[in-house]
Design a protein around this motif. Structure first.
Motif, PDB file in Angstrom:
ATOM      1  N   SER A 137       0.836  -1.210   0.000  1.00 36.43           N
ATOM      2  CA  SER A 137       0.000   0.000   0.000  1.00 36.43           C
ATOM      3  C   SER A 137       0.871   1.260   0.000  1.00 36.43           C
ATOM      4  CB  SER A 137      -0.932   0.008   1.206  1.00 36.43           C
ATOM      5  OG  SER A 137      -0.180  -0.050   2.407  1.00 36.43           O
ATOM      6  N   ALA A 138       2.184   1.087   0.171  1.00 33.88           N
ATOM      7  CA  ALA A 138       3.102   2.223   0.217  1.00 33.88           C
ATOM      8  C   ALA A 138       3.591   2.646  -1.165  1.00 33.88           C
ATOM      9  CB  ALA A 138       4.298   1.896   1.103  1.00 33.88           C
ATOM     10  N   PHE A 139       3.619   1.718  -2.110  1.00 31.72           N
ATOM     11  CA  PHE A 139       4.075   2.041  -3.459  1.00 31.72           C
ATOM     12  C   PHE A 139       3.432   1.075  -4.450  1.00 31.72           C
ATOM     13  CE2 PHE A 139       7.114  -0.986  -1.761  1.00 31.72           C
ATOM     14  CZ  PHE A 139       7.312  -1.883  -2.792  1.00 31.72           C
ATOM     15  N   HIS A 152       3.650  -3.278  16.221  1.00 31.49           N
ATOM     16  CA  HIS A 152       2.398  -3.448  15.494  1.00 31.49           C
ATOM     17  C   HIS A 152       1.429  -4.246  16.343  1.00 31.49           C
ATOM     18  CE1 HIS A 152       4.234  -7.332  14.448  1.00 31.49           C
ATOM     19  NE2 HIS A 152       5.252  -6.652  14.031  1.00 31.49           N
ATOM     20  N   GLU A 153       0.156  -4.082  16.024  1.00 42.20           N
ATOM     21  CA  GLU A 153      -0.899  -4.645  16.858  1.00 42.20           C
ATOM     22  C   GLU A 153      -0.965  -6.165  16.826  1.00 42.20           C
ATOM     23  OE1 GLU A 153      -4.536  -2.795  15.738  1.00 42.20           O
ATOM     24  OE2 GLU A 153      -3.760  -0.782  16.060  1.00 42.20           O
ATOM     25  N   ASP A 154      -0.608  -6.775  15.690  1.00 42.70           N
ATOM     26  CA  ASP A 154      -0.763  -8.218  15.539  1.00 42.70           C
ATOM     27  C   ASP A 154       0.426  -8.950  16.165  1.00 42.70           C
ATOM     28  OD1 ASP A 154      -1.299 -10.791  14.851  1.00 42.70           O
ATOM     29  OD2 ASP A 154      -1.518 -10.427  12.706  1.00 42.70           O
ATOM     30  N   SER A 155       0.279  -9.373  17.398  1.00 48.77           N
ATOM     31  CA  SER A 155       1.370 -10.057  18.096  1.00 48.77           C
ATOM     32  C   SER A 155       1.531 -11.500  17.638  1.00 48.77           C
ATOM     33  CB  SER A 155       1.127 -10.018  19.610  1.00 48.77           C
ATOM     34  OG  SER A 155      -0.099 -10.653  19.913  1.00 48.77           O
ATOM     35  N   SER A 156       0.611 -11.962  16.772  1.00 50.27           N
ATOM     36  CA  SER A 156       0.707 -13.344  16.290  1.00 50.27           C
ATOM     37  C   SER A 156       1.682 -13.487  15.128  1.00 50.27           C
ATOM     38  CB  SER A 156      -0.674 -13.834  15.849  1.00 50.27           C
ATOM     39  OG  SER A 156      -1.093 -13.141  14.691  1.00 50.27           O
ATOM     40  N   ILE A 157       2.196 -12.354  14.623  1.00 47.92           N
ATOM     41  CA  ILE A 157       3.124 -12.426  13.503  1.00 47.92           C
ATOM     42  C   ILE A 157       4.436 -13.009  14.004  1.00 47.92           C
ATOM     43  CG2 ILE A 157       4.459 -11.090  11.846  1.00 47.92           C
ATOM     44  CD1 ILE A 157       2.115  -9.125  11.756  1.00 47.92           C
ATOM     45  N   ALA A 158       4.780 -14.150  13.454  1.00 48.73           N
ATOM     46  CA  ALA A 158       6.039 -14.804  13.820  1.00 48.73           C
ATOM     47  C   ALA A 158       6.872 -14.955  12.566  1.00 48.73           C
ATOM     48  CB  ALA A 158       5.755 -16.169  14.429  1.00 48.73           C
ATOM     49  N   MET A 159       8.147 -14.694  12.685  1.00 43.72           N
ATOM     50  CA  MET A 159       9.064 -14.832  11.562  1.00 43.72           C
ATOM     51  C   MET A 159      10.474 -14.855  12.103  1.00 43.72           C
ATOM     52  SD  MET A 159       8.765 -11.021  10.065  1.00 43.72           S
ATOM     53  CE  MET A 159       7.496 -10.326  11.080  1.00 43.72           C
ATOM     54  N   THR A 160      11.405 -15.216  11.250  1.00 42.59           N
ATOM     55  CA  THR A 160      12.808 -15.258  11.631  1.00 42.59           C
ATOM     56  C   THR A 160      13.567 -14.304  10.723  1.00 42.59           C
ATOM     57  OG1 THR A 160      12.517 -17.584  12.219  1.00 42.59           O
ATOM     58  CG2 THR A 160      14.769 -16.791  12.010  1.00 42.59           C
ATOM     59  N   ILE A 161      14.241 -13.343  11.331  1.00 41.93           N
ATOM     60  CA  ILE A 161      14.943 -12.312  10.575  1.00 41.93           C
ATOM     61  C   ILE A 161      16.354 -12.786  10.225  1.00 41.93           C
ATOM     62  CG2 ILE A 161      15.718  -9.908  10.555  1.00 41.93           C
ATOM     63  CD1 ILE A 161      12.690 -10.169  10.768  1.00 41.93           C
ATOM     64  N   GLY A 162      16.672 -12.719   8.944  1.00 39.68           N
ATOM     65  CA  GLY A 162      17.985 -13.139   8.466  1.00 39.68           C
ATOM     66  C   GLY A 162      18.969 -11.987   8.380  1.00 39.68           C
ATOM     67  N   ILE A 211      12.114   2.440   7.579  1.00 45.25           N
ATOM     68  CA  ILE A 211      11.001   1.613   8.051  1.00 45.25           C
ATOM     69  C   ILE A 211      10.616   0.655   6.927  1.00 45.25           C
ATOM     70  CG2 ILE A 211       8.610   1.642   8.876  1.00 45.25           C
ATOM     71  CD1 ILE A 211      10.590   3.026  10.769  1.00 45.25           C
ATOM     72  N   SER A 212      10.466  -0.624   7.232  1.00 40.77           N
ATOM     73  CA  SER A 212      10.065  -1.571   6.187  1.00 40.77           C
ATOM     74  C   SER A 212       8.631  -1.285   5.757  1.00 40.77           C
ATOM     75  CB  SER A 212      10.209  -3.018   6.667  1.00 40.77           C
ATOM     76  OG  SER A 212       9.342  -3.308   7.729  1.00 40.77           O
ATOM     77  N   LEU A 232       2.419  -8.375   6.012  1.00 39.58           N
ATOM     78  CA  LEU A 232       3.366  -7.920   7.027  1.00 39.58           C
ATOM     79  C   LEU A 232       3.130  -6.423   7.163  1.00 39.58           C
ATOM     80  CD1 LEU A 232       6.752  -9.687   6.110  1.00 39.58           C
ATOM     81  CD2 LEU A 232       5.228 -10.198   8.031  1.00 39.58           C
ATOM     82  N   PRO A 233       2.837  -5.945   8.364  1.00 39.41           N
ATOM     83  CA  PRO A 233       2.582  -4.515   8.525  1.00 39.41           C
ATOM     84  C   PRO A 233       3.864  -3.693   8.410  1.00 39.41           C
ATOM     85  CG  PRO A 233       2.502  -5.623  10.645  1.00 39.41           C
ATOM     86  CD  PRO A 233       2.680  -6.695   9.608  1.00 39.41           C
ATOM     87  N   GLU A 234       3.693  -2.411   8.257  1.00 35.35           N
ATOM     88  CA  GLU A 234       4.825  -1.488   8.209  1.00 35.35           C
ATOM     89  C   GLU A 234       5.715  -1.699   9.426  1.00 35.35           C
ATOM     90  OE1 GLU A 234       4.497   2.895   9.215  1.00 35.35           O
ATOM     91  OE2 GLU A 234       4.707   2.978   7.028  1.00 35.35           O
ATOM     92  N   GLY A 235       7.015  -1.754   9.199  1.00 33.95           N
ATOM     93  CA  GLY A 235       7.975  -1.896  10.290  1.00 33.95           C
ATOM     94  C   GLY A 235       8.150  -3.298  10.819  1.00 33.95           C
ATOM     95  N   ALA A 236       7.462  -4.279  10.243  1.00 33.83           N
ATOM     96  CA  ALA A 236       7.483  -5.641  10.786  1.00 33.83           C
ATOM     97  C   ALA A 236       8.859  -6.296  10.735  1.00 33.83           C
ATOM     98  CB  ALA A 236       6.471  -6.523  10.051  1.00 33.83           C
ATOM     99  N   ILE A 237       9.675  -5.921   9.767  1.00 32.71           N
ATOM    100  CA  ILE A 237      10.980  -6.593   9.664  1.00 32.71           C
ATOM    101  C   ILE A 237      12.143  -5.689  10.071  1.00 32.71           C
ATOM    102  CG2 ILE A 237      10.177  -8.279   8.000  1.00 32.71           C
ATOM    103  CD1 ILE A 237      11.535  -6.730   5.797  1.00 32.71           C
ATOM    104  N   ASN A 238      11.821  -4.629  10.826  1.00 36.56           N
ATOM    105  CA  ASN A 238      12.876  -3.792  11.386  1.00 36.56           C
ATOM    106  C   ASN A 238      13.414  -4.403  12.670  1.00 36.56           C
ATOM    107  OD1 ASN A 238      11.123  -1.455   9.896  1.00 36.56           O
ATOM    108  ND2 ASN A 238      13.301  -1.014   9.960  1.00 36.56           N
TER     109      ASN A 238
END
Length: 196
Positions: free
Chosen positions: A39-41, A120-130, A60-61, A106-112
């Motif tokens: 939605s940003a670009f 972000h509000e969704d605390s269920s987002i789980a991921m592993t940052i490389g 910001i991602s 993935l919301p804005e800033g999720a991979i920072n």
């Protein structure tokens, strides 16, 4: 002024889009059935300065959304690369594994990571940052050489038929080895950033 002259001379020197993960033999057979958007670009258009790198923007991602992930997917992997750098290989601006295949965004800033991390509000987002280029973890926004011309930032999402099991800090090389032969579908979006 000398920096800009060097940048202009280097304009034809690019790593090349065919050097990105998208064209790696590990993923070439996978259908392009995932629709990846932000939605940003708009695909093929400019990335706002908010999402540009440290010293240029807020680093910001951007928010990402997708659809078309196969129902039998076990994991999603996101790779962000700049193929327009004057280097032999694209610069890796982000690697994320372990994304829930049932998620659609993935919301804005999720991979920072660190001071630019956005809650972000969704605390269920789980991921592993490389780990991307220069051993940086998390998102590193666009910061091309001033005067080098427009750079493409390729956001690539891969749906896998198995869990990679990769831990924090995995590099793109490790990711590509882990997903080889296991990509069910893929999608990409490209944003443009240029510094005058």
């Amino acid at each position: 002024m000398a920096k800009h002259l060097i940048a202009r001379l280097l304009r034809p020197v690019r790593a090349g889009i065919d050097s990105t993960a998208w064209y790696h033999p590990a993923v070439q057979q996978a259908p392009e059935t995932i629709a990846l958007t932000s939605s940003a670009f708009t695909d093929g258009e400019a990335i706002p300065v908010r999402y540009a790198g440290v010293g240029v923007g807020d680093n910001i991602s951007p928010p990402l959304n997708w659809s078309g992930v196969p129902t039998n997917a076990a994991e999603l992997v996101l790779v962000i690369e700049d193929p327009d750098v004057p280097l032999p290989r694209p610069i890796v601006h982000g690697v994320v594994t372990g994304i829930n295949p049932r998620s659609t965004a993935l919301p804005e800033g999720a991979i920072n990571i660190g001071p630019t991390q956005v809650a972000h509000e969704d605390s269920s987002i789980a991921m592993t940052i490389g780990t991307g280029a220069f051993r940086r973890r998390g998102y590193a926004g666009p910061r091309p050489i001033p005067g080098h011309g427009p750079h493409r930032y390729v956001f690539q999402l891969f749906a896998l038929d198995r869990v990679t099991g990769l831990g924090e800090g995995a590099t793109l090389g490790r990711v590509m080895s882990a997903i080889d032969g296991h990509v069910l579908a893929r999608g990409k979006a490209i944003g443009i950033y240029e510094r005058a």
